[in-house]
Scaffold this motif. Structure first.
Motif, PDB file in Angstrom:
ATOM      1  N   SER A   1     -71.835   0.009  -8.933  1.00  0.00           N
ATOM      2  CA  SER A   1     -70.573  -0.458  -8.356  1.00  0.00           C
ATOM      3  C   SER A   1     -70.357  -1.927  -8.654  1.00  0.00           C
ATOM      4  N   ASN A   2     -69.125  -2.269  -8.927  1.00  0.00           N
ATOM      5  CA  ASN A   2     -68.741  -3.661  -9.143  1.00  0.00           C
ATOM      6  C   ASN A   2     -68.614  -4.315  -7.766  1.00  0.00           C
ATOM      7  N   PRO A   3     -69.401  -5.355  -7.481  1.00  0.00           N
ATOM      8  CA  PRO A   3     -69.338  -5.959  -6.148  1.00  0.00           C
ATOM      9  C   PRO A   3     -67.986  -6.611  -5.837  1.00  0.00           C
ATOM     10  N   HIS A   4     -67.218  -6.946  -6.868  1.00  0.00           N
ATOM     11  CA  HIS A   4     -65.923  -7.594  -6.675  1.00  0.00           C
ATOM     12  C   HIS A   4     -64.785  -6.584  -6.529  1.00  0.00           C
ATOM     13  N   LYS A   5     -64.976  -5.401  -7.118  1.00  0.00           N
ATOM     14  CA  LYS A   5     -63.972  -4.340  -7.027  1.00  0.00           C
ATOM     15  C   LYS A   5     -64.698  -3.047  -6.686  1.00  0.00           C
ATOM     16  N   PRO A   6     -64.778  -2.673  -5.406  1.00  0.00           N
ATOM     17  CA  PRO A   6     -65.568  -1.506  -4.994  1.00  0.00           C
ATOM     18  C   PRO A   6     -65.179  -0.193  -5.685  1.00  0.00           C
ATOM     19  N   ASP A   7     -63.942  -0.067  -6.122  1.00  0.00           N
ATOM     20  CA  ASP A   7     -63.516   1.160  -6.793  1.00  0.00           C
ATOM     21  C   ASP A   7     -63.839   1.163  -8.278  1.00  0.00           C
ATOM     22  N   ASP A   8     -64.378   0.066  -8.779  1.00  0.00           N
ATOM     23  CA  ASP A   8     -64.669  -0.091 -10.201  1.00  0.00           C
ATOM     24  C   ASP A   8     -66.175   0.077 -10.453  1.00  0.00           C
ATOM     25  N   GLU A   9     -66.531   0.622 -11.613  1.00  0.00           N
ATOM     26  CA  GLU A   9     -67.927   0.797 -11.989  1.00  0.00           C
ATOM     27  C   GLU A   9     -68.246  -0.055 -13.212  1.00  0.00           C
ATOM     28  N   ILE A  10     -69.448  -0.630 -13.236  1.00  0.00           N
ATOM     29  CA  ILE A  10     -69.907  -1.433 -14.362  1.00  0.00           C
ATOM     30  C   ILE A  10     -70.943  -0.619 -15.119  1.00  0.00           C
ATOM     31  N   LYS A  11     -70.770  -0.484 -16.433  1.00  0.00           N
ATOM     32  CA  LYS A  11     -71.745   0.229 -17.255  1.00  0.00           C
ATOM     33  C   LYS A  11     -72.980  -0.644 -17.420  1.00  0.00           C
ATOM     34  N   VAL A  12     -74.156  -0.076 -17.113  1.00  0.00           N
ATOM     35  CA  VAL A  12     -75.384  -0.868 -17.193  1.00  0.00           C
ATOM     36  C   VAL A  12     -76.372  -0.352 -18.228  1.00  0.00           C
ATOM     37  N   GLY A  13     -76.095   0.780 -18.843  1.00  0.00           N
ATOM     38  CA  GLY A  13     -77.003   1.286 -19.863  1.00  0.00           C
ATOM     39  C   GLY A  13     -76.761   2.747 -20.176  1.00  0.00           C
ATOM     40  N   THR A  14     -77.430   3.209 -21.213  1.00  0.00           N
ATOM     41  CA  THR A  14     -77.333   4.592 -21.648  1.00  0.00           C
ATOM     42  C   THR A  14     -78.721   5.209 -21.642  1.00  0.00           C
ATOM     43  N   LEU A  15     -78.842   6.421 -21.097  1.00  0.00           N
ATOM     44  CA  LEU A  15     -80.125   7.108 -21.069  1.00  0.00           C
ATOM     45  C   LEU A  15     -80.452   7.630 -22.461  1.00  0.00           C
ATOM     46  N   LYS A  16     -81.723   7.550 -22.839  1.00  0.00           N
ATOM     47  CA  LYS A  16     -82.138   7.987 -24.175  1.00  0.00           C
ATOM     48  C   LYS A  16     -83.432   8.791 -24.118  1.00  0.00           C
ATOM     49  N   GLY A  17     -83.553   9.659 -23.120  1.00  0.00           N
ATOM     50  CA  GLY A  17     -84.762  10.458 -22.964  1.00  0.00           C
ATOM     51  C   GLY A  17     -84.921  11.491 -24.062  1.00  0.00           C
ATOM     52  N   ASP A  18     -86.178  11.858 -24.351  1.00  0.00           N
ATOM     53  CA  ASP A  18     -86.411  12.880 -25.365  1.00  0.00           C
ATOM     54  C   ASP A  18     -87.521  13.852 -24.961  1.00  0.00           C
ATOM     55  N   PHE A  19     -87.775  13.977 -23.644  1.00  0.00           N
ATOM     56  CA  PHE A  19     -88.678  15.011 -23.137  1.00  0.00           C
ATOM     57  C   PHE A  19     -87.834  16.220 -22.763  1.00  0.00           C
ATOM     58  N   THR A  20     -88.394  17.402 -22.898  1.00  0.00           N
ATOM     59  CA  THR A  20     -87.703  18.578 -22.377  1.00  0.00           C
ATOM     60  C   THR A  20     -87.689  18.465 -20.856  1.00  0.00           C
TER      61      THR A  20
END
Length: 126
Positions: free
Chosen positions: A65-84
């Motif tokens: 959550s964006n602390p300045h705009k509660p309805d807004d989301e901040i992208k913080v990363g992308t998952l890159k898992g490779d286990f089944t």
């Protein structure tokens, strides 16, 4: 019989090495709403250690959550898992994530896992 033990140890060490590169700094963040909508995870969008390694969620985006705009989301990363999914669950049934140091300014990062030990009469044994 020794070949089986050796292969098992090699597999365990390879899984530990592979898991050490997980993006564990994303634990506790949420899956991006658009990607997770209409899936079984929509009701529990919080990212767990198993999700980090699970290839089911590969390329899913983590947000907070964006602390300045509660309805807004901040992208913080992308998952890159490779286990089944089964491999990820089995890994975390055997190991605990003790500490994760995300990348520093110099590029250093580290992950420490601890092996869960079987208990017998409240004493650990190997």
């Amino acid at each position: 019989m020794q070949n089986k033990i050796l292969i098992s140890k090699l597999r365990d060490n390879a899984e530990l090495a592979q898991a050490a590169y997980g993006y564990f700094h994303l634990i506790g963040k949420r899956f991006e709403s658009e990607k997770i909508r209409n899936t079984k995870r929509e009701s529990t969008p919080i990212i767990t250690p198993t999700d980090i390694l699970d290839l089911t969620y590969n390329k899913h985006i983590a947000v907070e959550s964006n602390p300045h705009k509660p309805d807004d989301e901040i992208k913080v990363g992308t998952l890159k898992g490779d286990f089944t999914p089964t491999q990820a669950k089995r890994f975390f049934s055997r190991y605990d994530l003790l500490i994760h140091q995300p990348n520093t300014e110099s590029g250093f990062s580290a992950t420490l896992f601890g092996e869960k030990r079987k208990q017998r009469n409240t004493e650990s044994y190997l």
